[in-house]
Design an enzyme around this catalytic site. Sequence first.
Site, PDB file in Angstrom:
ATOM      1  N   GLY A   1     -56.820-101.588   3.339  1.00 18.78           N
ATOM      2  CA  GLY A   1     -55.382-101.350   3.438  1.00 18.78           C
ATOM      3  C   GLY A   1     -54.679-102.293   4.376  1.00 18.78           C
ATOM      4  N   LYS A   2     -55.135-103.557   4.432  1.00 19.45           N
ATOM      5  CA  LYS A   2     -54.452-104.540   5.280  1.00 19.45           C
ATOM      6  C   LYS A   2     -53.008-104.733   4.841  1.00 19.45           C
ATOM      7  CE  LYS A   2     -57.059-108.212   4.864  1.00 19.45           C
ATOM      8  NZ  LYS A   2     -58.008-107.726   3.850  1.00 19.45           N
TER       9      LYS A   2
ATOM     10  N   ILE B   1     -67.332-116.745   3.174  1.00 16.37           N
ATOM     11  CA  ILE B   1     -67.423-118.197   3.310  1.00 16.37           C
ATOM     12  C   ILE B   1     -66.127-118.893   2.905  1.00 16.37           C
ATOM     13  CG2 ILE B   1     -68.441-118.537   1.004  1.00 16.37           C
ATOM     14  CD1 ILE B   1     -70.173-120.762   2.326  1.00 16.37           C
TER      15      ILE B   1
ATOM     16  N   PRO C   1     -70.482-100.972  12.977  1.00 17.39           N
ATOM     17  CA  PRO C   1     -69.895-101.939  12.042  1.00 17.39           C
ATOM     18  C   PRO C   1     -68.641-102.616  12.598  1.00 17.39           C
ATOM     19  CG  PRO C   1     -70.551 -99.961  10.869  1.00 17.39           C
ATOM     20  CD  PRO C   1     -70.692 -99.654  12.335  1.00 17.39           C
TER      21      PRO C   1
ATOM     22  N   CYS D   1     -40.733-105.330 -20.833  1.00 18.73           N
ATOM     23  CA  CYS D   1     -41.312-106.593 -21.301  1.00 18.73           C
ATOM     24  C   CYS D   1     -41.966-106.398 -22.670  1.00 18.73           C
ATOM     25  CB  CYS D   1     -42.285-107.145 -20.254  1.00 18.73           C
ATOM     26  SG  CYS D   1     -42.645-108.907 -20.445  1.00 18.73           S
TER      27      CYS D   1
ATOM     28  N   GLY E   1     -43.268-103.826 -23.727  1.00 15.54           N
ATOM     29  CA  GLY E   1     -42.817-102.507 -24.182  1.00 15.54           C
ATOM     30  C   GLY E   1     -41.490-102.572 -24.899  1.00 15.54           C
TER      31      GLY E   1
ATOM     32  N   HIS F   1     -38.631-107.119 -15.531  1.00 18.16           N
ATOM     33  CA  HIS F   1     -39.478-106.152 -14.829  1.00 18.16           C
ATOM     34  C   HIS F   1     -38.681-105.481 -13.702  1.00 18.16           C
ATOM     35  CE1 HIS F   1     -43.425-107.103 -16.653  1.00 18.16           C
ATOM     36  NE2 HIS F   1     -42.856-108.281 -16.862  1.00 18.16           N
TER      37      HIS F   1
ATOM     38  N   GLU G   1     -39.209-102.809 -12.167  1.00 14.68           N
ATOM     39  CA  GLU G   1     -40.050-102.160 -11.156  1.00 14.68           C
ATOM     40  C   GLU G   1     -40.267-103.023  -9.920  1.00 14.68           C
ATOM     41  OE1 GLU G   1     -43.046-104.285 -13.910  1.00 14.68           O
ATOM     42  OE2 GLU G   1     -41.074-103.320 -14.049  1.00 14.68           O
TER      43      GLU G   1
END
Length: 547
Positions: free
Chosen positions: A16-17, A147, A189, A380, A382, A519, A521
């Site tokens: 969740g960064k 890496i 950790p 779109c 849709g 779009h 949204e």
Amino acid sequence: MARYIFITGGVVSSLGKGLASAALGALLQARGYTVRLRKLDPYLNVDPGTMSPFEHGEVFVTDDGAETDLDLGHYERFTGVSARMTDSISSGRIYSNVLENERRGDYLGKTIQVIPHVTNEIKDFLRIGEDEVDFMLCEIGGTVGDIEGLPFFEAIRQFIHERPRGECILMHLTLLPYLAASGELKTKPTQHSVKELQSIGLKPDVLVCRSEHPIPEREREKIALFCNVRPDAVIPAYDLKSIYGAPLAYHEAGLDTAVLNAFGIDPAPRPKLERWMDVMDRLTHAEGEVRVAVVGKYTQLEDAYKSIAEALTHGGMANRVRVKAEWIDSALFEKEDPAAYLESYDAILVPGGFGERGTEGKIKAAKFAREKGVPYLGICLGMQMAVIESARHMAGIEGAGSEEFDHEAGEKRFIPVVYHLKEWVQGNHKVRRKADDDKGGTMRLGAYTATLTEGSKVAQIYGGTVIEERHRHRYEVDTRYREELEKSGLVFSGMSPDGKLPEIVEVKDHPWFIGVQFHPELKSKPFAPHPLFADFIRAAMANGRLV
């Protein structure tokens, strides 16, 4: 000159960064500061535009036409700051820029190496727009130790040392796993993750520890001791019922205070959190529920439609109802009657997508919504499927289809009412594309203006006749069939300013049936729901007899 906050992650991915970065940005705004958020992705793709949604989730598009990581959607939804092309970079783009520079001879014959050429390119990216805001939040994708992320971490190390002391801090997210057998949280950790950071010359100033269980004060002190941070800079991050609770939860945990203390800003302006209190009040005190069927192709991974899921939630907040979105694979309807699946829903949404799989199912969903009077929002693809459905069943164009699929309509002659877009106007110039062009970055991308028909439903919803929305597509509805379609009841209520490209269609004498080529949204926010989604949910409430 901006202060920089670098956000890294360790132990595992998907901690969740992006959400933590967005919530921190919102909290800094609440204290009166200006912010900009950026994402640095170590993958070698130039951008996520050609990635499968199953690989990477949705592609978030900016106003200036960048295809970016979905975390930029979080940034916009939490801060209201429109992302730019310069807010997203990948290893692929960095290396591409370096190699282009080398081909031009910009390096004057020098040997090209990761240090300094790649790291310099990353640092140049970080400096863009640094005089425009108070805080620049830069999230690095992946986890420390990957890496492919090493050039980014090295560039950040150099960047921090080149800036005046106190202008940069590092916030590190880790996981505290819980072992049920021993009944305890394990800090090892986190210790190893911080050790990995320290081994490449980076020291965290703030630690955000994800946990499913409360973190005892004793464990926080242990983490602070072994990770060389202040105890009040060890911030617990617990699971939330809604992501929109993150700003208030992180504030209560002391994240914004710890960050400002790390910069030596004390006392800091008091935060004004009324916006987020109102957001949570609307979420937690809903006055009913509506069920929306999202009939799509990538329903196995909800992140593929992340912005749609959030925009539906925002639409519910605007109407003080809870929206229960249920994801239905459109391929189900290829062989089955959609009525059995869809008749219990208050509204139907068909989102965008690429490729032929599941498209006949989307067409059937549009037909069901049109014939049964169920509120329908097509986005779109849709929208295009709704046009094909109307062409076949309202205008009598039996072989109607799309050039994207290039298939025969049974035994009927194939008539492409949706075609590959070869030319359009962007700003003051024309853009031309061919079907065999490279796939990456070649669509109609970013914000474009549309003109709405006076008196149309969409003009009433938007409260005006000129709008600007974000696009991501390479196929368009063919206006050659406009007259036939409008005579049958499908109205072209939104067009590009030159009148050549259909932007919105709606069905006459239907409670709520709208298809949009763009779009919407992508521009919806919890404190500013998009008008189309707000009105779509209002129509769903009416259909479900909640109003």
